[in-house]
Design an enzyme around this catalytic site. Structure first.
Site: not given
Ligand code: NAD
Length: 487
Positions: A93, A149, A152, A175, A249, A283, A461
């Site tokens: 995945d 979620g 990563n 989701k 997060e 992150c 968390e």
């Molecule tokens: P993303 O923000 O593009 O997407 C995260 C999730 O949000 C996905 O499931 C996506 O479908 C959903 N999403 C997107 N737009 C939305 C909206 N308008 N309303 C509701 N849901 C929406 O992030 P990504 O590219 O999947 O992950 C990378 C980012 O996540 C990086 O910035 C990383 O630093 C951060 N991250 C943070 C942590 C933490 O614990 N702080 C952990 C892992 C990743």
């Protein structure tokens, strides 16, 4: 290679399909090959999931906390027993190397389920002596919670969100990221097998719009998102408009400070862990490595030697240490940042290219990359890249290092490498970050809170703090005498 699940969604204890939803292809990032095809949720699927959660939650919340915990601990045991198969699924995945997924994904979810399964029985309200009358407080469930979620750490994220939610007596609709929809479905099946009543953990698939529909659904009491700052602002605004609870997060650009007196091998090991693990898609990564001038040459020499030895390639080969990035657009984004770093005047010290790997020509690989001569105002030192790109900066004094480390909109993590313990604690106290390490990097056991300051998020968390964030506090005043009333 196929990894097609029985259906796209998991609602009320069973797999559910609705092929009216937008197609959601699942791509193996190491080859670019499609390994499954799912459908995003339709409005009907969202309503089914929310209704299943709403109907199941009150009876679950009335159980003794320890009884809920027993089911979580049983699910943790099943996760551990199936770790190999789940790790393989997670590698397909995400593209992450199997040597990582074997220790950091389903295993970390199991740790969270076990921790919250035990801790919840010891998490209770207070008694307040009012000199005759008294009061007590109750920690009560919120109701239906939504988890959204990132890609990563898919099963880890699903576990970290669902475990405290369920332990406290909530139901969850989760989701996953559209990039990694598979392992949350496996977790849902495992919960059912462990005895979780139907409807308490539901998985629906979709892009950001489905996340938005869930976050703004009137039945939902809380939203917990892992994602970028930009998405966090949108989701928090949706939650705020209906006064929902929220945990965010989000991203970071964290500092890792290496003082002259640090153990150089440990500092190099920490910097590599904090930049190259998960192909840099973490992150909390310490992507701004501040190195004091007296240790700089030794640090760079060892960092270079050790980074050159990183084995990139087939993620399913147990000897591989680094897999590809998640997808084409992330690959292009990271390569663009390599160009930006060069054009800003930083020195591309190592890597930056796309390795040629036989049989994986369609994959999204990039070499581990180190920039030296990086200045604080360069974009590669200010913006989250989310790839294996380390920026090395130099400094002279402690106050200077702290001021420069804090000069960022983010505040997720920070670390200090030094043998001078008073200095380690003094510097950590001054760093504006929620999750910090002294002489290590990126460890996140469930016993300690995880989350950010500033734009990196709100709420926490893991740890007992997560149980607070998945509950609401009720206070009860108890009169033991008569009502004194002027009327
Ligand atoms: P993303 O923000 O593009 O997407 C995260 C999730 O949000 C996905 O499931 C996506 O479908 C959903 N999403 C997107 N737009 C939305 C909206 N308008 N309303 C509701 N849901 C929406 O992030 P990504 O590219 O999947 O992950 C990378 C980012 O996540 C990086 O910035 C990383 O630093 C951060 N991250 C943070 C942590 C933490 O614990 N702080 C952990 C892992 C990743």
């Amino acid at each position: 290679m196929r990894a097609q699940p029985r259906a796209s969604h998991y609602i009320n204890g069973r797999f559910v399909e609705d092929d009216g939803g937008v197609l959601l292809p699942v791509i193996y990032p190491a080859t670019g090959e499609q390994i499954a095809a799912l459908h995003a949720a339709t409005g009907n699927i969202i309503e089914l999931a929310i209704e299943a959660a709403r109907a199941a939650q009150p009876a679950w919340a009335r159980l003794k906390p320890g009884e809920r915990g027993r089911i979580l601990r049983k699910a943790a045991d099943i996760l551990r027993a199936r770790n190999e198969e789940l790790s393989r699924l997670e590698t397909l995945d995400t593209g992450k190397a199997i040597q990582e997924t074997l220790v950091a994904d389903a295993a970390s979810a199991a740790d969270a389920l076990e921790f919250f399964g035990g801790a919840v029985a010891a998490f209770h309200g207070d008694y307040v002596d009012l000199g005759g009358p008294f009061a007590y407080t109750r920690r009560e469930a919120l109701g239906v919670c939504v988890g959204i979620g990132a890609w990563n750490y898919p099963i880890q994220g699903a576990g970290w969100k669902s475990a405290p939610a369920l332990a406290m007596g909530n139901a969850m609709v989760f989701k996953p990221s559209e990039n990694t929809p598979l392992s949350a479905l496996a977790l849902a099946e495992i919960y059912t097998e462990a005895g979780l009543p139907d409807g308490l953990f539901n998985v629906v698939q979709g892009y950001g719009d489905i996340g938005g529909s869930l976050a703004s659904h009137p039945v939902v009491a809380k939203v917990s998102l892992t994602g970028s700052v930009a998405t966090g602002k949108k989701v928090l605004a949706l939650a705020g408009s209906q006064m929902k609870h929220a945990t965010m997060e989000l991203g970071g650009k964290s500092p890792l400070i290496v003082f002259d007196d640090a153990d150089v091998e440990n500092a190099v090991g920490g910097a590599m862990l904090g930049n190259f693990y998960s192909t840099g898609q973490v992150c909390s990564n310490g992507t701004r490595v501040f190195v004091q001038s007296g240790i700089y040459d030794r640090f760079i020499d060892r960092l270079t030697e050790r980074t050159k030895k990183i084995r990139i390639g087939d993620p399913l080969d147990p000897d591989t240490q680094m897999g590809p990035l998640i997808n084409k657009s992330q690959h292009e984004k990271v390569l663009t940042y390599v160009d930006i770093g060069r054009s800003e005047g930083a020195t591309l010290h190592l890597g930056g290219g796309v390795p040629s790997l036989q049989g994986f020509e369609g994959g999204f690989f990039i070499e581990p990359t180190i920039f030296t001569g990086v200045a604080d105002d360069m974009r590669i030192a200010r913006e989250e890249i989310f790839g294996p790109v380390m920026s090395v900066l130099t400094f002279e004094g402690e106050d200077e290092a702290v001021a420069r480390a804090n000069d960022t909109e983010f505040g997720l993590s920070a670390a200090v490498f030094t043998r001078d313990l008073p200095r380690a604690h003094r510097v950590i106290a001054d760093l504006q970050a929620g999750s910090c390490w002294i002489n290590h990097y990126n460890l996140a056991p469930p016993e300690i809170p995880f989350g950010g300051f500033k734009q990196s998020g709100i709420g926490r968390e893991n740890s007992l703090a997560a149980l607070q964030h998945y509950s609401q506090l009720k206070s009860v005043y108890v009169e033991t005498g008569d009502v004194v009333s002027p009327y």
